[in-house]
Design an enzyme around this catalytic site. Structure first.
Site, mmCIF file in Angstrom:
data_model
loop_
_atom_site.group_PDB
_atom_site.id
_atom_site.type_symbol
_atom_site.label_atom_id
_atom_site.label_comp_id
_atom_site.label_asym_id
_atom_site.label_seq_id
_atom_site.Cartn_x
_atom_site.Cartn_y
_atom_site.Cartn_z
ATOM 1 N N THR A 126 6.929 -10.088 -3.023
ATOM 2 C CA THR A 126 5.749 -9.262 -2.754
ATOM 3 C C THR A 126 4.620 -9.529 -3.750
ATOM 4 O O THR A 126 4.882 -9.918 -4.898
ATOM 5 C CB THR A 126 6.158 -7.773 -2.831
ATOM 6 O OG1 THR A 126 4.994 -6.965 -2.884
ATOM 7 C CG2 THR A 126 6.979 -7.467 -4.078
ATOM 8 N N ASP A 127 3.388 -9.231 -3.319
ATOM 9 C CA ASP A 127 2.250 -9.354 -4.239
ATOM 10 C C ASP A 127 2.318 -8.331 -5.370
ATOM 11 O O ASP A 127 1.608 -8.449 -6.364
ATOM 12 C CB ASP A 127 0.910 -9.229 -3.486
ATOM 13 C CG ASP A 127 0.731 -7.938 -2.699
ATOM 14 O OD1 ASP A 127 1.639 -7.079 -2.703
ATOM 15 O OD2 ASP A 127 -0.336 -7.788 -2.064
ATOM 16 N N GLU A 128 3.187 -7.311 -5.204
ATOM 17 C CA GLU A 128 3.229 -6.258 -6.221
ATOM 18 C C GLU A 128 3.771 -6.767 -7.556
ATOM 19 O O GLU A 128 3.575 -6.129 -8.584
ATOM 20 C CB GLU A 128 4.038 -5.062 -5.712
ATOM 21 C CG GLU A 128 3.420 -4.560 -4.425
ATOM 22 C CD GLU A 128 3.805 -3.153 -4.002
ATOM 23 O OE1 GLU A 128 4.231 -2.366 -4.853
ATOM 24 O OE2 GLU A 128 3.656 -2.866 -2.801
ATOM 25 N N TYR A 151 9.844 -0.321 -8.061
ATOM 26 C CA TYR A 151 9.995 -1.259 -6.934
ATOM 27 C C TYR A 151 9.508 -2.645 -7.341
ATOM 28 O O TYR A 151 10.222 -3.643 -7.186
ATOM 29 C CB TYR A 151 9.209 -0.763 -5.705
ATOM 30 C CG TYR A 151 8.998 -1.836 -4.654
ATOM 31 C CD1 TYR A 151 10.077 -2.377 -3.950
ATOM 32 C CD2 TYR A 151 7.718 -2.331 -4.369
ATOM 33 C CE1 TYR A 151 9.884 -3.373 -2.995
ATOM 34 C CE2 TYR A 151 7.523 -3.328 -3.413
ATOM 35 C CZ TYR A 151 8.608 -3.852 -2.732
ATOM 36 O OH TYR A 151 8.413 -4.839 -1.799
ATOM 37 N N LYS A 155 11.674 -6.168 -7.740
ATOM 38 C CA LYS A 155 11.397 -7.397 -6.981
ATOM 39 C C LYS A 155 11.129 -8.560 -7.942
ATOM 40 O O LYS A 155 11.548 -9.690 -7.693
ATOM 41 C CB LYS A 155 10.204 -7.196 -6.038
ATOM 42 C CG LYS A 155 10.449 -6.254 -4.881
ATOM 43 C CD LYS A 155 11.545 -6.715 -3.924
ATOM 44 C CE LYS A 155 11.162 -7.926 -3.110
ATOM 45 N NZ LYS A 155 12.202 -8.230 -2.086
HETATM 46 P P1 NAD Z 1 12.364 -2.366 5.230
HETATM 47 O O1 NAD Z 1 12.580 -1.278 4.247
HETATM 48 O O2 NAD Z 1 11.741 -2.070 6.557
HETATM 49 O O3 NAD Z 1 13.753 -3.081 5.550
HETATM 50 C C1 NAD Z 1 14.698 -3.399 4.565
HETATM 51 C C2 NAD Z 1 15.994 -3.771 5.276
HETATM 52 O O4 NAD Z 1 16.953 -4.160 4.290
HETATM 53 C C3 NAD Z 1 16.611 -2.609 6.072
HETATM 54 O O5 NAD Z 1 17.031 -3.067 7.329
HETATM 55 C C4 NAD Z 1 17.797 -2.193 5.215
HETATM 56 O O6 NAD Z 1 18.855 -1.637 5.962
HETATM 57 C C5 NAD Z 1 18.174 -3.505 4.567
HETATM 58 N N1 NAD Z 1 18.906 -3.332 3.303
HETATM 59 C C6 NAD Z 1 18.565 -2.536 2.257
HETATM 60 N N2 NAD Z 1 19.478 -2.640 1.277
HETATM 61 C C7 NAD Z 1 20.405 -3.536 1.705
HETATM 62 C C8 NAD Z 1 21.560 -4.074 1.116
HETATM 63 N N3 NAD Z 1 21.988 -3.705 -0.097
HETATM 64 N N4 NAD Z 1 22.272 -4.992 1.822
HETATM 65 C C9 NAD Z 1 21.863 -5.368 3.073
HETATM 66 N N5 NAD Z 1 20.786 -4.877 3.672
HETATM 67 C C10 NAD Z 1 20.044 -3.978 2.989
HETATM 68 O O7 NAD Z 1 11.543 -3.463 4.449
HETATM 69 P P2 NAD Z 1 10.411 -4.469 4.944
HETATM 70 O O8 NAD Z 1 9.102 -3.786 4.840
HETATM 71 O O9 NAD Z 1 10.827 -5.110 6.199
HETATM 72 O O10 NAD Z 1 10.474 -5.532 3.768
HETATM 73 C C11 NAD Z 1 11.326 -6.680 3.872
HETATM 74 C C12 NAD Z 1 11.164 -7.524 2.634
HETATM 75 O O11 NAD Z 1 9.803 -7.910 2.494
HETATM 76 C C13 NAD Z 1 11.538 -6.793 1.351
HETATM 77 O O12 NAD Z 1 12.208 -7.713 0.514
HETATM 78 C C14 NAD Z 1 10.202 -6.393 0.750
HETATM 79 O O13 NAD Z 1 10.281 -6.324 -0.651
HETATM 80 C C15 NAD Z 1 9.321 -7.533 1.207
HETATM 81 N N6 NAD Z 1 7.886 -7.219 1.380
HETATM 82 C C16 NAD Z 1 7.494 -6.139 2.137
HETATM 83 C C17 NAD Z 1 6.126 -5.913 2.326
HETATM 84 C C18 NAD Z 1 5.637 -4.764 3.174
HETATM 85 O O14 NAD Z 1 4.409 -4.534 3.229
HETATM 86 N N7 NAD Z 1 6.477 -4.041 3.885
HETATM 87 C C19 NAD Z 1 5.181 -6.763 1.745
HETATM 88 C C20 NAD Z 1 5.644 -7.859 0.983
HETATM 89 C C21 NAD Z 1 6.995 -8.078 0.815
HETATM 90 P P1 TYD Z 2 2.162 1.820 1.056
HETATM 91 O O1 TYD Z 2 2.113 1.652 2.528
HETATM 92 O O2 TYD Z 2 3.184 2.730 0.463
HETATM 93 O O3 TYD Z 2 2.290 0.356 0.453
HETATM 94 P P2 TYD Z 2 2.185 -0.150 -1.105
HETATM 95 O O4 TYD Z 2 2.451 0.978 -2.009
HETATM 96 O O5 TYD Z 2 3.281 -1.146 -1.119
HETATM 97 O O6 TYD Z 2 0.842 -0.757 -1.247
HETATM 98 O O7 TYD Z 2 0.752 2.313 0.559
HETATM 99 C C1 TYD Z 2 -0.442 1.601 0.824
HETATM 100 C C2 TYD Z 2 -1.556 2.293 0.077
HETATM 101 O O8 TYD Z 2 -1.763 3.599 0.659
HETATM 102 C C3 TYD Z 2 -1.239 2.543 -1.388
HETATM 103 O O9 TYD Z 2 -2.417 2.394 -2.174
HETATM 104 C C4 TYD Z 2 -0.786 3.995 -1.425
HETATM 105 C C5 TYD Z 2 -1.582 4.638 -0.307
HETATM 106 N N1 TYD Z 2 -0.883 5.781 0.356
HETATM 107 C C6 TYD Z 2 -1.518 7.032 0.429
HETATM 108 O O10 TYD Z 2 -2.668 7.214 -0.029
HETATM 109 N N2 TYD Z 2 -0.847 8.061 1.012
HETATM 110 C C7 TYD Z 2 0.423 7.910 1.521
HETATM 111 O O11 TYD Z 2 1.006 8.901 2.025
HETATM 112 C C8 TYD Z 2 1.031 6.615 1.459
HETATM 113 C C9 TYD Z 2 2.405 6.395 2.012
HETATM 114 C C10 TYD Z 2 0.322 5.586 0.871
#
Ligand code: NAD
Ligand code: TYD
Length: 343
Positions: A126-128, A151, A155
């Site tokens: 992630t970019d975080e 988090y 990561k």
């Molecule tokens: P999500 O929370 O929707 O899904 C996570 C999945 O992982 C779920 O299906 C969960 O059951 C599974 N999981 C959790 N712990 C597990 C374990 N111990 N063993 C096996 N499975 C497990 O997450 P997402 O938003 O789809 O993110 C997927 C990946 O992409 C993550 O690694 C996250 O860090 C990364 N990512 C997410 C975003 C975003 O905006 N959502 C952005 C950049 C990177």
């Molecule tokens: P989020 O979707 O949780 O992603 P991330 O924290 O990974 O960027 O949040 C996106 C942005 O929106 C973040 O700056 C936090 C803000 N946010 C709110 O203001 N209210 C909310 O209830 C949530 C979930 C997020």
């Protein structure tokens, strides 16, 4: 590359990747490996339920025995690791599961993969990990890590384990760092699906702080295609940013969602900020574009299509929002919203 284990494939981005791979590459066998935590959902895989090149295995990436037997049973030669605890707010409430999956789990997968001589290992990050980015700067893959939430730190820890397995053991690894992703099947705790589904029911939308934080928005299908490209073409040992390169203030995104939903702006409630809240994420995706990637979805059309999807698929999110979600909502929002309403 033939038998690809996709961990976390029942989650939001993982399931988009599985749906993409199963249909794009009938010659590959895709094995989804997922613990089915609160965020894992087999409904996300319904579109590939009858595909002959897809199998589902329930398991925890931190459980080495199950990982080992799954690698052997399916002759896994490639791993794409999406499995993670992924929500910043939950990591602030309780970091434990984040360390167990995003650090220890990554180690367990790597170690079993190394012992069985498995080929390419792609870690989804992630970019975080770059932390809060000052105005005018766009993170490059060579920038250093300054994670601010549990988090982000977990990561970053997972990434560093992957790096060490490449350097120390010569494992064929690649990394992707995605920006804020949106689209269908996203668990309604993240900003966009949470606010869409709350607004549908005319409930308050809790904007943290002043709402002027900036995020870079990426459509989930563009994210999945970026990961596919890095899996096939990425240089071993390298990391690739996957960015929408479309930065928005949170509050502008919220205004736009309410307009598209034809709901009043008065649903917005400014609430107590997230602790350690990063103001700005921004990445440069030039390295991925040089491999031939470009995004297909603009934020304008992507957001419209996403809203349409949530309106048409209320069966999908209503099930979720009536379960564990209610408990989480209470912990995360009840006090914040009550305090905002007292003002
Ligand atoms: P999500 O929370 O929707 O899904 C996570 C999945 O992982 C779920 O299906 C969960 O059951 C599974 N999981 C959790 N712990 C597990 C374990 N111990 N063993 C096996 N499975 C497990 O997450 P997402 O938003 O789809 O993110 C997927 C990946 O992409 C993550 O690694 C996250 O860090 C990364 N990512 C997410 C975003 C975003 O905006 N959502 C952005 C950049 C990177
Ligand atoms: P989020 O979707 O949780 O992603 P991330 O924290 O990974 O960027 O949040 C996106 C942005 O929106 C973040 O700056 C936090 C803000 N946010 C709110 O203001 N209210 C909310 O209830 C949530 C979930 C997020």
């Amino acid at each position: 590359m033939k038998n690809i284990l996709v961990t976390g494939g029942a989650g939001f981005i993982g399931s988009a990747f599985v749906r993409h791979m199963v249909t794009t590459y009938p010659e590959y066998n895709i094995i989804t490996f997922d613990k089915l935590t609160y965020a894992g959902n087999l409904d996300n895989l319904l579109p590939v339920k009858n595909a002959s090149n897809h199998t589902f295995v329930q398991g925890d990436i931190a459980d080495r025995e199950t990982v080992h037997s799954t690698f052997e049973e399916y002759s896994v030669d490639t791993v794409v690791n999406f499995a993670a605890e992924s929500h910043v707010d939950r990591s602030i409430l309780d970091p434990n599961a984040f360390i167990m999956t995003d650090v220890v789990g990554v180690y367990a997968l790597l170690e079993e993969a190394r012992q069985l001589g498995i080929g390419r290992f792609l870690q989804v990050s992630t970019d975080e990990v770059y932390g809060d980015i000052e105005d005018g700067h766009y993170s490059l893959e060579t920038d250093h890590f300054l994670p601010n939430s549990p988090y982000a730190a977990s990561k970053a820890g997972g990434e560093l384990m992957v790096r060490s397995y490449h350097i120390t053991y010569g494992m064929d690894t690649v990394l992707t760092r995605g920006s804020n992703t949106y689209g269908p099947y996203q668990y309604p705790e993240k900003l966009i699906p949470f606010f869409i589904t709350e607004a549908v029911d005319d409930r308050p939308l809790p904007v943290y702080g002043d709402g002027k934080q900036m995020r870079d928005w990426l459509h989930v299908e563009d994210h999945a295609r970026g990961i596919d490209l890095v899996l096939h073409e990425g240089k071993s040992g390298e990391a690739y940013n996957v960015a929408g390169e479309d930065l928005r203030h949170n509050i502008d995104v919220v205004h736009k969602m309410l307009d598209l939903l034809e709901k009043p702006q008065s649903l917005i409630k400014y609430v107590r900020d997230r602790e350690g809240h990063d103001r700005r994420y921004a990445m440069d995706a030039v390295k991925l574009r040089e491999l031939g990637w470009e995004r297909k979805h603009t934020f304008e059309t992507g957001l419209q299509e996403t809203i349409r999807w949530y309106l048409d698929n209320a069966w999908w999110w209503r099930k979720i929002k009536s379960g564990e979600f209610l408990e989480y909502y209470k912990r995360q929002y009840a006090d914040r919203i009550a305090a905002a309403e007292d003002k």
